[in-house]
Write a protein that holds these residues in place. Structure first.
Motif, mmCIF file in Angstrom:
data_model
loop_
_atom_site.group_PDB
_atom_site.id
_atom_site.type_symbol
_atom_site.label_atom_id
_atom_site.label_comp_id
_atom_site.label_asym_id
_atom_site.label_seq_id
_atom_site.Cartn_x
_atom_site.Cartn_y
_atom_site.Cartn_z
ATOM 1 N N GLU A 1 0.814 -1.226 0.000
ATOM 2 C CA GLU A 1 0.000 0.000 0.000
ATOM 3 C C GLU A 1 0.840 1.265 0.000
ATOM 4 O O GLU A 1 0.295 2.364 0.043
ATOM 5 C CB GLU A 1 -0.951 -0.016 1.202
ATOM 6 N N ILE B 1 2.395 2.467 -2.339
ATOM 7 C CA ILE B 1 2.307 3.184 -3.623
ATOM 8 C C ILE B 1 1.322 4.328 -3.445
ATOM 9 O O ILE B 1 0.181 4.132 -3.050
ATOM 10 C CB ILE B 1 1.839 2.240 -4.741
ATOM 11 N N GLY C 1 -0.147 2.273 -12.312
ATOM 12 C CA GLY C 1 -0.487 1.009 -11.658
ATOM 13 C C GLY C 1 -0.149 -0.186 -12.535
ATOM 14 O O GLY C 1 0.419 -1.170 -12.062
ATOM 15 N N LEU D 1 -2.952 -3.444 -9.774
ATOM 16 C CA LEU D 1 -4.213 -2.780 -10.115
ATOM 17 C C LEU D 1 -5.121 -2.730 -8.892
ATOM 18 O O LEU D 1 -5.286 -3.739 -8.197
ATOM 19 C CB LEU D 1 -4.914 -3.523 -11.251
ATOM 20 N N ASP D 2 -5.689 -1.544 -8.648
ATOM 21 C CA ASP D 2 -6.568 -1.360 -7.497
ATOM 22 C C ASP D 2 -7.843 -0.656 -7.928
ATOM 23 O O ASP D 2 -7.935 0.576 -7.861
ATOM 24 C CB ASP D 2 -5.881 -0.513 -6.414
ATOM 25 N N ALA D 3 -8.813 -1.444 -8.358
ATOM 26 C CA ALA D 3 -10.072 -0.850 -8.814
ATOM 27 C C ALA D 3 -10.754 -0.109 -7.666
ATOM 28 O O ALA D 3 -11.321 0.972 -7.864
ATOM 29 C CB ALA D 3 -10.983 -1.938 -9.360
ATOM 30 N N THR E 1 -9.408 1.445 -5.046
ATOM 31 C CA THR E 1 -8.762 2.731 -4.769
ATOM 32 C C THR E 1 -9.117 3.738 -5.858
ATOM 33 O O THR E 1 -9.402 4.900 -5.562
ATOM 34 C CB THR E 1 -7.222 2.548 -4.699
#
Lengths: 107, 188
Positions: free
Chosen positions: B21, B23, B74, B80-82, B84
């Motif tokens: 996290e 990033i 990302g 990939l963090d949909a 966020t």
């Protein structure tokens, strides 16, 4: 009382998933539960694993239906994206619940 | 399985999640907003009649570009963090909507002249403060500069907006450079 407690502990131990007993596999599933998808190289960086070991753990999780992989090309280089399946999410939740329960029972 | 082993495993996975996290917003997003703010704030002093038009275009376009840059970063990082992305989209589109509602006060004639810009600045400062708490602490410094600029604009009437815009742009650029260095060294 101690006998009842031992029974509870035994029951909870049965709820632990052997597949997730391996620390790296548990780490992979937790990371994939937190993020939508992670590439092989990102998982390698986060887990600090060798290519061979990480590949082997990912294959085991894939065979058991815990994760799925999508391959694509980026700048002509293959990139593998891993995601947690619905089955994997359920298995992970059950395993983490059992872990928490065990700690509570033993403390 | 001992409770010590379980606690160790839980500690290990927690450290992994914390590491993943780290990033934060990509440096390119900060550079983009440094440019937008430098131009947009200077217009208040040098070409006030174009301010509304500029922000009407630059705000949504900047938001879309930020989302694109975030997703691109990302993908390049392999993460990939949909969830966020959705959280950012809801937050920033909400702030944009509230800002547009504040502009309506001016359009309807309830507030006039410099007061419109001041009210919008307060709304944006509050939004960026919230972003500092929720997403990235650097927004706290930027919101602080806006609050200081708001106070200065109450007492001074020449080039306050240009100075504030430049200070914000310099800070945003410094943040981008700092983040870029952190990424390069892998310290994140």
């Amino acid at each position: 009382m101690p006998a009842e407690r031992s029974e509870q502990i035994a029951d909870t131990l049965n709820n632990l998933n052997k597949l997730l007993g391996h620390r790296s596999r548990l780490g992979i599933c937790v990371l994939l539960a937190r993020h939508t998808a992670l590439s092989f190289s990102r998982l390698k960086e986060l887990l600090d694993e060798t290519d061979g070991n990480l590949g082997a753990q990912l294959r085991k999780l894939e065979i058991e239906g815990f994760i799925e992989v999508n391959k694509e090309f980026r700048n002509r280089k293959p990139v593998s994206w891993y995601r947690l399946t619905k089955n994997g999410r359920l298995g992970l939740m059950k395993h983490l619940d059992a872990m928490t329960h065990l700690i509570n029972l033993k403390s | 399985m001992t409770s010590e082993k379980i606690e160790e495993d839980l500690g290990y996975v927690k450290s992994l999640v914390d590491k993943s996290e780290r990033i934060m917003n990509p440096p390119s997003v900060f550079i983009l907003w440094a440019a937008i703010i430098a131009v947009g704030f200077s217009l208040v002093d040098f070409a006030p009649k174009y301010v509304g038009f500029f922000w009407m275009i630059a705000s949504p376009l900047g938001g879309l570009l930020s989302g694109f840059l975030g997703r691109k970063t990302g993908r390049a990082r392999g993460q990939l963090d949909a969830g966020t992305g959705k959280k950012h989209a809801i937050y920033w589109s909400g702030l944009l909507t509230i800002t547009i509602l504040a502009v309506l006060l001016g359009i309807r004639g309830f507030i006039h002249g410099a007061v419109i810009s001041q009210v919008i600045l307060l709304v944006v400062a509050m939004g960026w403060w919230g972003a500092g708490v929720l997403f990235d602490r650097y927004f706290l410094y930027l919101a602080g500069i806006m609050m200081a600029g708001f106070t200065a604009a109450l007492f001074l009437d020449r080039y306050v907006w240009t100075a504030m815009g430049m200070l914000l742009a310099i800070t945003l650029t410094a943040v981008a450079v700092h983040k870029g260095k952190k990424n390069a060294s892998g310290a994140q």
